[in-house]
Structures are given as structure tokens and as C-alpha cells.
Design an enzyme around this catalytic site. Sequence first.
Site, PDB file in Angstrom:
ATOM      1  CB  VAL A  60      -1.181   0.180   1.092  1.00 13.25           C
ATOM      2  CG1 VAL A  60      -1.867  -1.197   1.074  1.00 13.25           C
ATOM      3  CG2 VAL A  60      -0.360   0.013   2.398  1.00 13.25           C
ATOM      4  CE1 TYR A 153       0.850   1.338  14.633  1.00 14.05           C
ATOM      5  CE2 TYR A 153      -0.051   2.183  16.656  1.00 14.05           C
ATOM      6  CZ  TYR A 153      -0.098   1.362  15.876  1.00 14.05           C
ATOM      7  OH  TYR A 153      -1.303   0.381  15.811  1.00 14.05           O
TER       8      TYR A 153
END
Length: 242
Positions: A60, A153
Amino acid sequence: MKYALVTGGSRGIGRAVCIKLAGMGYPVIINYVNNTAEAEKTLQLVQQAGQTGEILKFDVSNGQETREALEAWEKSHPGDYIEVLVNNAGIRRDNVMAFMPEEEWNNVLDITLKGFYYVTQPLLQPMLAHKSGRIINMASVSGLKGTLGQTNYSAAKGGIIAATKALAQEVARKNVTVNAVAPGYILTDMVEGLDEAKLKKTIPANRFGTPGEVAALVGFLVSSEAAYITGNVISINGGLYT
Ligand code: NAP
């Protein structure tokens, strides 16, 4: 035919979502990047749930690869479209910021944020044209509160939450909803190596969640009963963060 595409559908939460959506009647496209054996296992489980499934391998975070895979899918499915998109692919590369190499920053942000763009952008037009679509983005408690040792993150998941809220406003009139799901600790490969006994003491429910519990929430957001929920972030974390 209306399809559902789950990125990172080979394992963990993504696999549970594939099975859930198959149970809801969607033919499921299972995306993954490396783990062919696990993707094939998910396909079997989708078929056991009574639906057809397809495996579509692409990274992706790679624009060209993603575009080519989605174009090839469209060419081989004339008249069909992807009504449900679950942007679930994700990795963590935890490190304190002071020692974080650029690669760990880029890998995590690229898969979550570039991945969101590369997959969502081409699939929006068909959803808008059909005046029906569901986009669910897999965020995290870290994107809401920030987690130490996870600046990369947390930034990626915070970014996906903001993108969810913005895109939801652009497409709401066309009956396309865009929501984010923010799990706490869920029992998958991603939490391997974490001290579960110690961490669960910080969770009011005193346990980690299961992929099936997250999939149930995704299933609800996909259902017609959730048509008026958009631009939201729904936490699923055993009370860890409210
Ligand atoms: P997981 O078990 O590690 O599975 C990750 C999935 O993402 C795999 O299917 C993997 O494919 C796929 N993937 C990774 N990089 C990719 C890429 N570049 N292109 C396409 N697919 C890619 O993780 P999980 O725990 O199920 O996590 C799923 C999502 O939930 C992630 O976005 C994660 O950040 C989020 N989340 C998880 C937790 C948790 O506690 N587990 C908590 C909050 C949020 P391969 O099998 O081919 O490697």
C-alpha cells in the site's frame, strides 16, 4: 457486484474483518504484502463463511504497485465496484525519538498515510458515482493520546484520524461514510513481544481485546444501520482510554 477490500487482510484484525464482511454477504478482496500462506488461509476462511474471495497482493505504500493492482482488478471486473474499503494495513517500528532512524519514521508513516491516499483516492470515484460507500480506517489509541516510544506510530494514526474527519465531510452527501476505529491492545502478531501480564493491569477490562471484537465494530460501521455515523473515531480498548 459490490465488493469489500481489506488492506492487510492476511492476518490479525484484517483477517477477522474479512471473515466478518464475508458473513455479511460481501465478496472480499484480501490484500497483503508478504505473507502468501496467511493470505490463502484467510481466503479459505472467507469461503467457509459462504462467500467468494480474491487475493490481491500489493504494497500500500508503493503508489505504482497499488495503482496497477487496482486498475487490473477493475479491468477484470467490469460493472463491479468496491463499496467497502477497510484501510487496515499497518506496522509498528517502536523506538524512542532520540534514537529513531529516518527509515523507521518513514516506513510507519508511509504505510499508514501514503497507503491511505494510494488506496482510497482511486476507489472514491466509483463510490461517489454509485452514491454508496463505506470507508473504515484502522487508527489506534496511540493516535488519540500519543504513546511514548511510538512517536512515528502516534503521528501516523493521528494523521489518519484527521484525514478521516476531513474526507467524511467531502463525501457525506453522496452516502459515503468515513470513520476510524481506534483499538487498544488486540491479540495479534503486532503485540508479540509485549508484556501482556504487565500491560493488562493498565486496562480496566483486565485483558487484551480480540480481532473478532474489532471486526464486529467494523461490521456495524459497514451496515446500513450506521448510515448516519460519519467522521467519527470509535475506540475499542477495554476502557484503556476514554
Ligand atoms: P498484524 O497482525 O501485524 O497484521 C498486519 C497486516 O498488515 C498483515 O496482513 C500485513 O500483511 C499487512 N501489511 C503490512 N504492511 C503492508 C503493506 N505495506 N501493504 C499491504 N499490507 C501490509 O497487525 P494487526 O494487529 O492485525 O493490525 C492491523 C491494524 O490495526 C494496523 O493498522 C494496526 O496499526 C492497527 N492496530 C492494531 C492494534 C493491536 O494491538 N494489534 C492496536 C491498535 C491498532 P503480511 O501478512 O503480508 O505481512
